[in-house]
Design an enzyme around this catalytic site. Structure first.
Site, short mmCIF file in Angstrom:
data_model
loop_
_atom_site.label_atom_id
_atom_site.label_comp_id
_atom_site.label_asym_id
_atom_site.label_seq_id
_atom_site.Cartn_x
_atom_site.Cartn_y
_atom_site.Cartn_z
N LYS A 1 -1.90 -6.24 -3.09
CA LYS A 1 -0.57 -6.69 -2.72
C LYS A 1 -0.34 -6.49 -1.21
O LYS A 1 -0.76 -5.48 -0.66
CB LYS A 1 0.45 -5.84 -3.50
CG LYS A 1 1.87 -6.30 -3.41
CD LYS A 1 2.83 -5.29 -4.06
CE LYS A 1 3.21 -4.19 -3.10
NZ LYS A 1 4.58 -3.73 -3.12
N LYS B 1 0.66 5.66 -5.47
CA LYS B 1 1.12 6.45 -4.32
C LYS B 1 0.58 7.86 -4.36
O LYS B 1 0.36 8.47 -3.31
CB LYS B 1 2.65 6.44 -4.21
CG LYS B 1 3.17 5.07 -3.80
CD LYS B 1 4.50 5.10 -3.07
CE LYS B 1 4.78 3.69 -2.55
NZ LYS B 1 6.09 3.51 -1.95
N LYS C 1 3.84 -2.84 3.24
CA LYS C 1 4.10 -2.31 4.58
C LYS C 1 3.32 -1.03 4.85
O LYS C 1 3.17 -0.63 5.99
CB LYS C 1 5.60 -2.13 4.83
CG LYS C 1 6.37 -1.26 3.86
CD LYS C 1 7.81 -1.09 4.36
CE LYS C 1 8.88 -1.40 3.33
NZ LYS C 1 8.99 -0.45 2.22
P1 ATP Z 1 5.52 0.36 0.35
O1 ATP Z 1 4.21 -0.06 0.92
O2 ATP Z 1 6.28 1.34 1.21
O3 ATP Z 1 5.46 0.75 -1.09
P2 ATP Z 1 6.16 -2.40 0.03
O4 ATP Z 1 5.71 -3.14 1.22
O5 ATP Z 1 5.33 -2.47 -1.21
O6 ATP Z 1 6.46 -0.90 0.41
P3 ATP Z 1 8.84 -2.36 -0.96
O7 ATP Z 1 9.75 -1.82 0.05
O8 ATP Z 1 8.37 -1.45 -2.04
O9 ATP Z 1 7.59 -2.99 -0.26
O10 ATP Z 1 9.47 -3.65 -1.64
C1 ATP Z 1 10.68 -4.26 -1.30
C2 ATP Z 1 10.95 -5.42 -2.23
O11 ATP Z 1 10.03 -6.48 -1.94
C3 ATP Z 1 10.74 -5.12 -3.72
O12 ATP Z 1 11.66 -5.90 -4.46
C4 ATP Z 1 9.35 -5.57 -3.98
O13 ATP Z 1 9.17 -5.94 -5.32
C5 ATP Z 1 9.22 -6.76 -3.06
N1 ATP Z 1 7.85 -6.89 -2.55
C6 ATP Z 1 7.17 -5.99 -1.81
N2 ATP Z 1 5.94 -6.43 -1.52
C7 ATP Z 1 5.84 -7.65 -2.10
C8 ATP Z 1 4.81 -8.63 -2.15
N3 ATP Z 1 3.64 -8.44 -1.57
N4 ATP Z 1 5.06 -9.79 -2.82
C9 ATP Z 1 6.24 -10.01 -3.40
N5 ATP Z 1 7.26 -9.13 -3.40
C10 ATP Z 1 7.07 -7.96 -2.76
#
Ligand code: ATP
Ligand code: LTN
Length: 335
Positions: free
Chosen positions: A199, A117, A202
């Site tokens: 990964k 980040k 969002k």
């Molecule tokens: P950001 O991009 O804002 O960091 P993010 O899309 O990575 O957000 P988070 O809000 O950080 O998502 O994650 C919410 C939950 O979903 C956490 O438990 C995280 O481990 C899980 N998660 C997020 N992205 C994935 C993914 N691609 N696959 C599996 N689990 C995920």
């Protein structure tokens, strides 16, 4: 009741920093609903974490409410699960500060999410982004959680939480329960549809790589049709050599319950076109009832308000008991 055994506790949360993705659904939320009978469950909208990256205030408010509606629509019954907004329970900020003082600069420097980040937000590498794992440790420890159901990317944060708790317990005696991460076997790491080495997230800049939980069926289908595969024309699970196809298999398996061998057999001798269409359809059907119910709930703001108000009360009760113990142990004078 006499001899009633205290149920084990669960806490988890998601940042309402954007639209929830298929990754957050399969990696986290989908698995939460099944735990309600066996555990005492607390799920929050981690709004305090989101401001480590700049947010548009009106969007943050809207996303927080939408996330609550999506939690309920995904099967989290508010009677059986405590659903709350992190900033409504001041104990999170209070314990977060205390734990900042028991968390080392060196260990925070090793956090992958901080490195990622800060690379993405080079003009705003603020102290909150750096100390975020101490706030997250507080989120978990306040509830004396046994289990923390998250996707694979959060494992490192649960591990640092355990280290902080052990350090604190070592100095002051048993204060915190040491939590375990709870990571699903399939769906722990859903990858981007357009760059399957990254990964699905969002905050991804490429909107085609990411499927949103509340997205329209036609948009979901379009994204799956465009998903990156390979030139092999064979549906086989091999994440190293076939990351795109393997990711689609993970998604299909998580959505339908089919094992990888079954999927390989189902699509043997058929092209990727058929396969991608089937994966898209399985996701559309899985998400359809959730999207419809989320929309219905969002039209009843008064109901959502009663849920987050009562959630904050129930969460505060548990959180304040832990905070009280901590304040006493570190030597703060009782009021
Ligand atoms: P950001 O991009 O804002 O960091 P993010 O899309 O990575 O957000 P988070 O809000 O950080 O998502 O994650 C919410 C939950 O979903 C956490 O438990 C995280 O481990 C899980 N998660 C997020 N992205 C994935 C993914 N691609 N696959 C599996 N689990 C995920
Ligand atoms: N850090 C998590 C969100 C989060 C969380 C938590 C998850 C904040 N506090 C406590 C589990 C337990 C994320 O970015 N996905």
């Amino acid at each position: 009741m006499e001899n009633e055994v205290q149920k084990k506790r669960i806490l988890s949360g998601i940042q309402p920093s954007g639209n929830l993705t298929l990754g957050s659904y399969l990696g986290a939320i989908k698995n939460w609903a099944a735990l309600a009978d066996e555990y005492d469950c607390y799920y929050m909208m981690a709004d305090m974490h989101t401001i480590t990256v700049r947010q548009v205030p009106a969007d943050l408010r809207r996303n927080t409410l939408t996330q609550l509606a999506a939690y309920i629509a995904s099967g989290l019954d508010p009677e059986k699960n405590v659903l709350f907004v992190q900033s409504h329970v001041p104990a999170h900020a209070q314990l977060g500060w205390v734990l900042d003082c028991y968390t080392m600069f060196g260990e925070l420097s090793r956090m992958t999410q901080f490195k990622d980040k800060s690379a993405k937000n080079a003009d705003n590498i603020n102290a909150g982004l750096f100390t975020y794992p101490a706030l997250m440790a507080g989120d978990i420890l306040l509830y004396q959680a046994d289990l923390v159901p998250v996707g694979g990317d959060q494992k490192q944060h649960v591990e640092i939480c355990r280290d902080i708790a052990n350090r604190f317990n070592g100095i002051y005696g048993e204060t915190f329960k040491i939590p375990e991460p709870y990571i699903p076997k399939v769906g722990a790491r859903i990858m981007s549809l357009t760059s399957p080495e990254n990964k699905m997230s969002k905050s991804d800049k490429d909107p085609n790589g990411c499927v949103y939980m509340l997205e329209k069926p036609e948009d979901i289908m379009r994204k799956f049709k465009k998903a990156v595969t390979d030139s092999d024309a064979c549906v086989r699970f091999d994440p190293e050599n076939k990351p795109g196809v393997s990711n689609l298999m993970q998604i299909y398996s998580a959505a339908t319950g089919a094992a990888f061998e079954q999927i390989e057999a189902e699509f043997a001798g058929r092209g990727y076109g058929d396969f991608k269409k089937a994966v898209g359809e399985s996701v559309v059907e899985m998400l359809r009832p959730i999207r419809e119910e989320t929309e219905r709930l969002l039209s009843d703001k008064a109901y959502l308000e009663t849920i987050y108000r009562s959630g904050a009360e129930r969460a505060s009760y548990v959180a304040n008991r832990t905070l009280g113990k901590v304040y006493k142990k570190v030597g703060f004078l009782a009021r």
